[in-house]
Write a protein that holds these residues in place. Sequence first.
Motif, short mmCIF file in Angstrom:
data_model
loop_
_atom_site.label_atom_id
_atom_site.label_comp_id
_atom_site.label_asym_id
_atom_site.label_seq_id
_atom_site.Cartn_x
_atom_site.Cartn_y
_atom_site.Cartn_z
N THR A 1 -57.14 10.74 -33.12
CA THR A 1 -57.79 10.01 -34.22
C THR A 1 -59.28 9.89 -33.94
O THR A 1 -59.68 9.52 -32.85
N THR A 3 -63.07 8.31 -34.50
CA THR A 3 -63.72 7.05 -34.88
C THR A 3 -65.22 7.29 -34.91
O THR A 3 -65.75 8.16 -34.23
N TYR A 25 -69.53 8.85 -31.96
CA TYR A 25 -68.19 9.18 -32.45
C TYR A 25 -67.26 9.41 -31.27
O TYR A 25 -67.69 9.61 -30.13
N TYR A 27 -63.86 11.90 -30.66
CA TYR A 27 -62.88 12.87 -31.15
C TYR A 27 -62.80 13.99 -30.14
O TYR A 27 -63.81 14.38 -29.58
N SER A 94 -65.46 14.76 -39.35
CA SER A 94 -64.25 15.38 -39.86
C SER A 94 -63.80 16.43 -38.87
O SER A 94 -64.65 17.12 -38.29
N LYS A 101 -60.11 15.64 -43.10
CA LYS A 101 -60.36 14.27 -43.58
C LYS A 101 -61.58 13.70 -42.90
O LYS A 101 -61.74 13.80 -41.70
N TYR A 102 -62.41 13.06 -43.70
CA TYR A 102 -63.59 12.40 -43.18
C TYR A 102 -63.23 11.00 -42.68
O TYR A 102 -62.41 10.31 -43.27
N VAL A 103 -63.91 10.58 -41.62
CA VAL A 103 -63.93 9.17 -41.24
C VAL A 103 -65.40 8.76 -41.29
O VAL A 103 -66.25 9.39 -40.65
N TYR B 35 -61.73 7.26 -52.60
CA TYR B 35 -62.06 6.25 -51.61
C TYR B 35 -62.20 4.89 -52.30
O TYR B 35 -62.55 4.80 -53.46
N GLU B 44 -62.77 3.44 -47.41
CA GLU B 44 -61.39 3.67 -47.00
C GLU B 44 -60.82 4.81 -47.83
O GLU B 44 -60.92 4.80 -49.05
#
Lengths: 114, 115
Positions: A1, A3, A25, A27, A94, A101-103, B35, B44
Amino acid sequence: TQTVSQSDAHVTVFEGDSVELRCNYSYGGSIYLSWYIQHHGRGLQFLLKYYSGNPVVQGVNGFEAEFSKSDSSFHLRKASVHWSDSAVYFCAVSPYTGNYKYVFGAGTRLKVIA
Amino acid sequence: DAGVTQTPRHEVAEKGQTIILKCEPVSGHNDLFWYRQTKIQGLELLSYFRSKSLMEDGGAFKDRFKAEMLNSSFSTLKIQPTEPKDSAVYLCASSLRLGGRLEQYFGPGTRLTVL
């Protein structure tokens, strides 16, 4: 995951000053790093990205960012800010393969005083 | 090129109502994201479509939130029933995902207020 941490919630500078907005970050795999800007009442706009090659990448409006694998960082910089740069800046991570998926980080609100 | 279009820009709903938010991605883009943005939680991810297939259904959001991609150029987000805690800005984004270009293009958002 993955962050993303943006350590400064608010940054205030004067017009003409330089600024650095910090992004760290976590990852383990190949990642795609990017910065976005959000002006009040609008959607996010892409500024710049990094996924390989020269660790210093140039974006729009004089922004640049530097990737550091050893520090797990992707800080955004501008040499001379303008009042119109006042906005919220988001760092995003990502995976470069897989689900893309972007965080997003929590954002840094930059205020430029004219 | 037209950017991402979202309608309506503002929505006010009573608690318990059903609301549908709409999004038209950039023409030719193959990924679409929904989002939710609030001051407390930030951005989110609610849903993620890859070439119209649902890749992410939002985890904790899925009981009252349902996103659909009816065709490659139109998506909806239904919230049913709405609750006051759903008050937020809902952002739609699309991405081309080709040749390393993963940048997302965001719409202006729909500001939802649930009374």
